[in-house]
Design a protein around this motif. Structure first.
Motif, short mmCIF file in Angstrom:
data_model
loop_
_atom_site.label_atom_id
_atom_site.label_comp_id
_atom_site.label_asym_id
_atom_site.label_seq_id
_atom_site.Cartn_x
_atom_site.Cartn_y
_atom_site.Cartn_z
N LYS A 123 1.23 7.10 -6.61
CA LYS A 123 0.49 5.99 -7.57
C LYS A 123 0.69 6.44 -9.06
O LYS A 123 0.58 5.52 -9.77
CB LYS A 123 -1.07 6.15 -7.06
CG LYS A 123 -2.06 5.25 -7.81
CD LYS A 123 -3.35 5.52 -7.22
CE LYS A 123 -4.52 4.68 -7.61
NZ LYS A 123 -5.81 4.71 -7.12
N ASP A 124 0.66 7.55 -9.43
CA ASP A 124 0.63 8.01 -10.91
C ASP A 124 2.30 7.73 -11.35
O ASP A 124 2.39 7.46 -12.45
CB ASP A 124 0.61 9.61 -10.90
CG ASP A 124 -0.92 10.02 -10.39
OD1 ASP A 124 -1.82 9.30 -10.64
OD2 ASP A 124 -1.03 11.18 -10.22
N LEU A 125 3.11 8.07 -10.44
CA LEU A 125 4.53 7.63 -10.83
C LEU A 125 4.70 6.14 -11.26
O LEU A 125 5.55 5.71 -12.10
CB LEU A 125 5.33 8.05 -9.84
CG LEU A 125 5.78 9.67 -9.58
CD1 LEU A 125 6.56 9.70 -8.27
CD2 LEU A 125 6.44 10.20 -11.09
N VAL A 126 4.00 5.20 -10.38
CA VAL A 126 4.34 3.90 -10.75
C VAL A 126 3.30 3.30 -11.41
O VAL A 126 3.34 1.90 -11.71
CB VAL A 126 4.39 3.34 -9.19
CG1 VAL A 126 5.71 3.78 -8.37
CG2 VAL A 126 3.16 3.08 -8.60
N ARG A 127 2.35 3.83 -12.04
CA ARG A 127 1.34 3.21 -12.97
C ARG A 127 2.00 2.64 -14.39
O ARG A 127 2.74 3.34 -14.87
CB ARG A 127 0.39 4.21 -13.53
CG ARG A 127 -0.85 4.12 -14.20
CD ARG A 127 -2.01 4.85 -14.40
NE ARG A 127 -2.60 5.28 -13.04
CZ ARG A 127 -2.74 6.42 -12.64
NH1 ARG A 127 -2.23 7.57 -13.11
NH2 ARG A 127 -3.74 6.26 -11.64
N ARG A 158 0.74 -1.27 0.00
CA ARG A 158 -0.08 -0.05 0.11
C ARG A 158 0.91 1.20 0.00
O ARG A 158 0.28 2.35 -0.34
CB ARG A 158 -1.10 0.06 1.17
CG ARG A 158 -2.01 -1.11 1.21
CD ARG A 158 -2.98 -0.88 2.32
NE ARG A 158 -3.37 0.19 2.47
CZ ARG A 158 -4.22 0.51 3.58
NH1 ARG A 158 -4.52 -0.41 4.76
NH2 ARG A 158 -4.77 1.68 3.66
N ARG A 159 2.12 1.03 0.19
CA ARG A 159 2.92 2.51 0.15
C ARG A 159 3.07 2.97 -1.18
O ARG A 159 3.19 4.47 -1.17
CB ARG A 159 4.40 1.88 0.65
CG ARG A 159 4.62 1.33 1.98
CD ARG A 159 5.95 0.92 2.17
NE ARG A 159 6.25 0.41 3.52
CZ ARG A 159 7.10 -0.43 3.62
NH1 ARG A 159 7.90 -1.05 2.89
NH2 ARG A 159 7.26 -0.94 5.03
N LEU A 160 2.83 2.33 -2.04
CA LEU A 160 3.01 2.97 -3.81
C LEU A 160 1.37 3.27 -4.26
O LEU A 160 1.39 3.21 -5.25
CB LEU A 160 3.70 2.03 -4.36
CG LEU A 160 4.95 1.84 -3.94
CD1 LEU A 160 5.62 0.80 -4.94
CD2 LEU A 160 5.77 2.97 -3.62
N ARG A 161 0.32 3.13 -3.41
CA ARG A 161 -0.85 3.49 -3.77
C ARG A 161 -1.59 4.66 -3.62
O ARG A 161 -2.65 4.82 -3.32
CB ARG A 161 -1.74 2.21 -3.33
CG ARG A 161 -1.42 1.00 -4.02
CD ARG A 161 -2.08 -0.25 -3.48
NE ARG A 161 -1.65 -1.61 -4.00
CZ ARG A 161 -1.99 -2.94 -3.39
NH1 ARG A 161 -2.83 -2.76 -2.36
NH2 ARG A 161 -1.47 -3.64 -3.95
#
Length: 324
Positions: free
Chosen positions: A16-20, A8-11
């Protein structure tokens, strides 16, 4: 392992936009337009809320509206005044699609890529995609091929940038490529409806185009929904015959096929988000059962994630507005 590893750290937030992994752009969209020479004002398709049949003289305005939203391409379909057993209104210099192409090109020039559907079902009195032997009710493959070639040439002569044969006749890409090349249209690309399933999701389109069959169905030339290996063979044959882009139609029930084709051939791949896919979401949204914008985005991003490079969709204008 949890608690050290927390997905959840990346959500949240901008992370969230950066790792999409997958993005959807207006440049991915192709907007279908229906030109109808039997009407003098727009007529909404009853089974496709928000989609109109347009008089020929109004198609350029619709294309300009799409261009102003940043949509790079339209797919043009024609509904003629006269139909016959051969579909002869498909290839005349002044027939409905040819007129509509000139209207759009005169208005927009290179600002809009015009793709034309090449099939006979909208032009034949019997509603089938090819010539018919009425004694046996057989859709005849080989006699249809030169007519498709003649139709494609007439579209390009009128100014079409690309042709998209959809009839699923064996050998249609070879016939059209030869016809184009013989008329010095060597640089005109072909987007093949390479993998077109015999689907119930086309119903609203047939209302729009007036292309329902007077007998039988299209299961002898369109693909069985149960088959996937066959899709690879169909696409491989069309590529060998000269297709520049391959298409899967419908899209949402066949995401696995889009993925397989893109993985296998690594070439430009289109998907047609068809009328039934559009209409069922519209109907659910109108009943308050679904959030229209959210399901529209989720549907289209799933098609892109599966591997489609471009999506032909009746949602194109709404999606473009949302992306803006």
């Amino acid at each position: 392992m949890f608690p050290e590893r927390r997905m959840r750290r990346l959500r949240s937030g901008k992370i969230k936009d950066l790792v999409r992994e997958t993005s959807l752009s207006v440049n991915d969209l192709v907007y279908p337009i229906f030109a109808n020479e039997t009407i003098d004002s727009p007529q909404e398709v009853a089974s496709m809320p928000g989609i109109n049949n347009l008089p020929v003289e109004m198609v350029a305005d619709e294309a300009k509206e799409a261009a102003d939203l940043g949509i790079p391409a339209i797919m043009l379909f024609g509904i003629p005044e006269k139909k016959d057993e051969q579909g002869s209104s498909a290839w005349g210099d002044d027939d409905v699609v040819q007129q509509a192409v000139r209207e759009i090109k005169n208005e927009l020039g290179k600002d809009m890529l015009v793709i034309t559907d090449v099939c006979l079902c909208e032009y034949t009195s019997h509603g089938h995609c090819g010539m018919v032997n009425f004694d046996t009710e057989e859709i005849m493959n080989d006699p249809t091929l030169p007519l498709l070639g003649k139709t494609a040439v007439s579209h390009v002569k009128a100014g079409a940038d690309m042709v998209a044969p959809s009839g699923m006749m064996d050998g249609m890409i070879s016939a059209i490529r030869s016809a184009l090349d013989n008329n010095n249209y060597h640089n005109t690309p072909i987007m093949s409806y390479a993998v077109k399933y015999s689907s119930a999701f086309y119903g609203p389109f047939r209302d729009a185009a007036g292309s329902g069959c007077c007998f039988g169905d299209r299961s002898t030339h369109q693909m069985d929904p149960a088959n996937s290996d066959e899709a690879l063979m169909e696409a491989a044959l069309d590529i060998e015959e000269g297709a520049d882009i391959i298409m899967v139609k419908p899209a949402l029930p066949y995401l696995d096929i889009i993925y397989r084709l893109k993985t296998e051939f690594e070439m430009p791949t289109a998907a047609y988000n068809v009328s039934g896919e559009y209409s069922m979401l519209k109907a659910a949204a109108q009943n308050g059962w679904l959030d229209e914008k959210q399901v529209m985005y989720e549907s289209l991003i799933s098609i892109k994630r599966a591997g489609a490079d471009m999506i032909i969709t009746y949602f194109a204008k709404e999606m473009a507005q949302m992306l803006k």
